[in-house]
Design a protein around this motif. Structure first.
Motif, short mmCIF file in Angstrom:
data_model
loop_
_atom_site.label_atom_id
_atom_site.label_comp_id
_atom_site.label_asym_id
_atom_site.label_seq_id
_atom_site.Cartn_x
_atom_site.Cartn_y
_atom_site.Cartn_z
N GLY A 80 9.16 1.18 3.63
CA GLY A 80 8.49 1.68 2.43
C GLY A 80 8.32 3.19 2.53
O GLY A 80 8.49 3.91 1.55
N MET A 81 7.98 3.68 3.72
CA MET A 81 7.78 5.12 3.88
C MET A 81 9.08 5.90 3.62
O MET A 81 9.04 6.99 3.06
CB MET A 81 7.25 5.45 5.29
CG MET A 81 5.78 5.10 5.51
SD MET A 81 4.67 5.41 4.13
CE MET A 81 4.96 7.13 3.77
N ALA A 82 10.22 5.35 4.05
CA ALA A 82 11.51 6.03 3.79
C ALA A 82 11.77 6.07 2.28
O ALA A 82 12.31 7.06 1.76
CB ALA A 82 12.64 5.32 4.53
N VAL A 175 5.20 5.44 -9.41
CA VAL A 175 4.22 4.39 -9.16
C VAL A 175 4.63 3.58 -7.92
O VAL A 175 5.76 3.13 -7.81
CB VAL A 175 4.14 3.46 -10.40
CG1 VAL A 175 3.31 2.22 -10.10
CG2 VAL A 175 3.55 4.21 -11.58
N ASP A 176 3.67 3.40 -7.01
CA ASP A 176 3.88 2.49 -5.88
C ASP A 176 3.45 1.10 -6.34
O ASP A 176 2.26 0.82 -6.51
CB ASP A 176 3.04 2.96 -4.67
CG ASP A 176 3.23 2.08 -3.44
OD1 ASP A 176 3.58 0.89 -3.61
OD2 ASP A 176 3.00 2.57 -2.32
N ASN A 177 4.42 0.22 -6.55
CA ASN A 177 4.16 -1.10 -7.14
C ASN A 177 4.10 -2.21 -6.08
O ASN A 177 4.33 -3.38 -6.38
CB ASN A 177 5.26 -1.41 -8.18
CG ASN A 177 4.85 -2.51 -9.15
OD1 ASN A 177 3.67 -2.75 -9.36
ND2 ASN A 177 5.83 -3.17 -9.75
N HIS A 197 8.48 0.72 -3.60
CA HIS A 197 7.90 -0.48 -3.00
C HIS A 197 7.95 -0.40 -1.49
O HIS A 197 8.96 0.02 -0.93
CB HIS A 197 8.77 -1.72 -3.32
CG HIS A 197 8.57 -2.26 -4.68
ND1 HIS A 197 7.49 -3.02 -5.02
CD2 HIS A 197 9.33 -2.15 -5.79
CE1 HIS A 197 7.60 -3.36 -6.29
NE2 HIS A 197 8.70 -2.84 -6.79
N SER A 198 6.89 -0.90 -0.85
CA SER A 198 7.03 -1.35 0.52
C SER A 198 7.48 -2.80 0.38
O SER A 198 6.66 -3.69 0.12
CB SER A 198 5.71 -1.26 1.28
OG SER A 198 5.85 -1.95 2.51
N ALA A 199 8.78 -3.04 0.51
CA ALA A 199 9.32 -4.41 0.37
C ALA A 199 8.95 -5.26 1.58
O ALA A 199 9.18 -6.47 1.61
CB ALA A 199 10.83 -4.36 0.19
N THR A 200 8.35 -4.59 2.58
CA THR A 200 7.78 -5.26 3.75
C THR A 200 6.73 -6.30 3.33
O THR A 200 6.48 -7.25 4.05
CB THR A 200 7.06 -4.18 4.61
OG1 THR A 200 7.95 -3.08 4.81
CG2 THR A 200 6.58 -4.71 5.92
N LYS A 201 6.13 -6.08 2.16
CA LYS A 201 4.98 -6.88 1.74
C LYS A 201 5.45 -8.06 0.88
O LYS A 201 6.11 -8.94 1.39
CB LYS A 201 3.98 -5.97 1.00
CG LYS A 201 3.65 -4.68 1.77
CD LYS A 201 2.93 -4.96 3.06
CE LYS A 201 2.57 -3.76 3.93
NZ LYS A 201 3.26 -2.51 3.82
N TYR A 202 5.11 -8.09 -0.41
CA TYR A 202 5.37 -9.29 -1.22
C TYR A 202 6.86 -9.57 -1.44
O TYR A 202 7.25 -10.72 -1.56
CB TYR A 202 4.69 -9.18 -2.58
CG TYR A 202 3.21 -9.41 -2.48
CD1 TYR A 202 2.70 -10.69 -2.30
CD2 TYR A 202 2.31 -8.34 -2.50
CE1 TYR A 202 1.35 -10.92 -2.17
CE2 TYR A 202 0.95 -8.56 -2.37
CZ TYR A 202 0.48 -9.85 -2.21
OH TYR A 202 -0.86 -10.08 -2.08
C1 LIG Z 1 0.88 0.38 -0.86
C2 LIG Z 1 1.79 0.71 0.28
N1 LIG Z 1 2.80 1.57 0.08
C3 LIG Z 1 3.64 1.90 1.10
C4 LIG Z 1 3.49 1.38 2.37
C5 LIG Z 1 4.45 1.78 3.46
O1 LIG Z 1 5.44 0.80 3.61
P1 LIG Z 1 6.15 0.46 5.01
O2 LIG Z 1 5.09 0.05 5.96
O3 LIG Z 1 7.10 -0.64 4.63
O4 LIG Z 1 6.86 1.70 5.47
C6 LIG Z 1 2.47 0.46 2.60
C7 LIG Z 1 2.30 -0.11 3.95
O5 LIG Z 1 1.28 -0.74 4.26
C8 LIG Z 1 1.59 0.12 1.53
O6 LIG Z 1 0.57 -0.74 1.71
#
Ligand SMILES: Cc1ncc(COP(=O)(O)O)c(C=O)c1O
Length: 399
Positions: A80-82, A175-177, A197-202
């Motif tokens: 998500g950070m990238a 927007v961070d969705n 998106h942090s696709a790591t999540k949902y």
């Molecule tokens: C709302 C939100 N945006 C971005 C990130 C960063 O994503 P990633 O951890 O996949 O790099 C997170 C991580 O917790 C997050 O909660």
């Protein structure tokens, strides 16, 4: 390779089968584990040449998310950070960007410790306060970046209202969705220009992959993101693109269950004297609820609550057995965390408290287990935390 005499054993091991996925009937895109692709000849025009620039498995996911978000182009990154870095890297020295004052800590660090040092200036604003947003606009403002549902207090910002201000002043809305996903909100339809998106999540949904996505409303913005993706190279691997692709297929069934479970957990906690406040946009009676009811198709699977001062909050989270103690969110298993000590611990105590992040605040990311089992876990943890606190109080009064 027709007409070529492939008799060597090693050659046959490598080239024994014709590869032509149009004829396999495979119902899923294969994981194209190839860094490079052969040209038919020196003059041949090829769709793929090198997997940093494009990979068919990654492209499948990129098209999938672009379709879901109603955007022109999608891009998949290694985290998500990238993805957030790519969205902000389209700006240059001298540009000014407004940022929500409750954004994810990692994004805040990227802005403060990386982009500011490279000559982009930022002003942090409360995006719920349109007048404050307007007052912070400068002649060189190029974008506003925010999370429509904040973490961990679940405060809701109207994407439509912010995008209208941005349009009127000719700058972009980003927007961070991550929290809502396109299942519950499509920010581009509400006027945003870029979604991350942090696709790591949902989207991934199973706590087994770190991934990020960017979707642009227009092809022109897509070109700018593609330049960053290809030039800087923080791309998602084909295997992880496949995991996110697969996760996305069950997004709505997971989120339906997570939201239903959230509702039941909240009803239970609301009935308990040990609980002081619950933060969830699904609870009627707040401005957050009104905005979410108007702009979202659901309220999500994360909520937070504050324990009364006489309940031992660390003992509560330490006593949870089914609900695991972890900082991530959005997956099939339920997770709890203490933001004051965990996700937001790097903020100075006074900033944490000013932001409403107290030592008594617990965040829950609700999974898809049976709600009754989750409730009995909360129940036994509350009993332990209350007992512990009584012991502390007793010790204090004796000592
Ligand atoms: C709302 C939100 N945006 C971005 C990130 C960063 O994503 P990633 O951890 O996949 O790099 C997170 C991580 O917790 C997050 O909660």
């Amino acid at each position: 390779m027709e007409g070529l005499n492939m008799t060597g054993f090693n050659t046959r091991l490598i080239h024994g089968q014709n590869i032509n996925d149009n004829q396999t009937g495979a119902v899923n895109v294969p994981v194209y584990q190839s860094s490079t692709y052969a040209y038919p000849d020196i003059n041949g025009k090829v769709r793929w040449d090198y997997s940093r620039s494009g990979n068919p498995t990654r492209e499948y996911l990129e098209k999938q998310i672009a379709t879901l978000e109603h955007g022109a182009n999608g891009f998949a990154f290694a985290s998500g950070m990238a993805a957030i870095h790519a969205a902000l890297a389209i700006f240059k020295e001298g540009d000014h960007i407004l940022i929500g004052d409750q954004i994810y800590g990692g994004t805040y660090r990227l802005i403060n410790d990386y982009f500011q040092a490279r000559g982009i200036t930022f002003t942090s604003v409360n995006t719920q306060d349109l007048e404050a947003v307007k007052a912070a606009i400068q002649p060189n403002t190029k974008a506003i970046y925010f999370e429509p549902v904040t973490n961990p207090l679940l405060q809701v910002t109207s994407v439509r209202a912010i995008a209208a201000v941005a349009k009127a002043h000719d700058f972009l809305t980003i927007v961070d969705n991550t929290f809502l996903t396109p299942y519950l909100q499509q920010p581009l339809d509400l006027g945003a220009d870029i979604v991350v998106h942090s696709a790591t999540k949902y989207l991934g949904g199973h706590s087994d992959v770190i991934a990020g996505l960017v979707v642009t409303k227009t092809k022109a913005l897509g070109k700018r993101i593609y330049f960053i993706q290809n030039a800087l190279g923080g791309v998602l691997s084909p295997e992880n693109a496949n995991l996110v692709r697969r996760g996305i297929q069950t997004l709505s069934v997971r989120m339906d269950r997570q939201q239903e479970n959230a509702r039941q957990l909240i009803d239970y906690l609301a009935s308990r004297d040990e609980v002081a406040t619950i933060h969830y946009p699904g609870i009627a009676g707040s401005r957050d609820h009104e905005i979410a009811a108007e702009e979202c198709d659901g309220f999500g699977g994360v909520f937070s609550f504050e324990l009364q001062d006489d309940v031992d909050a660390p003992a509560f989270v330490n006593s949870l057995q089914l609900i695991r103690l972890a900082v991530s969110l959005g997956a099939v298993e339920s997770l709890a965390e203490l933001p004051y000590e965990m996700s937001h611990a790097e903020l100075p105590p006074e900033e944490r408290l000013a932001a409403g992040i107290t030592p008594q605040l617990i965040r829950i990311s609700v999974g898809i287990e049976d709600a009754a089992d989750l409730i009995s876990d909360l129940n036994q943890a509350l009993a332990t935390a209350t007992r512990r606190q009584n012991v502390h109080i007793l010790k204090r009064s004796i000592g």
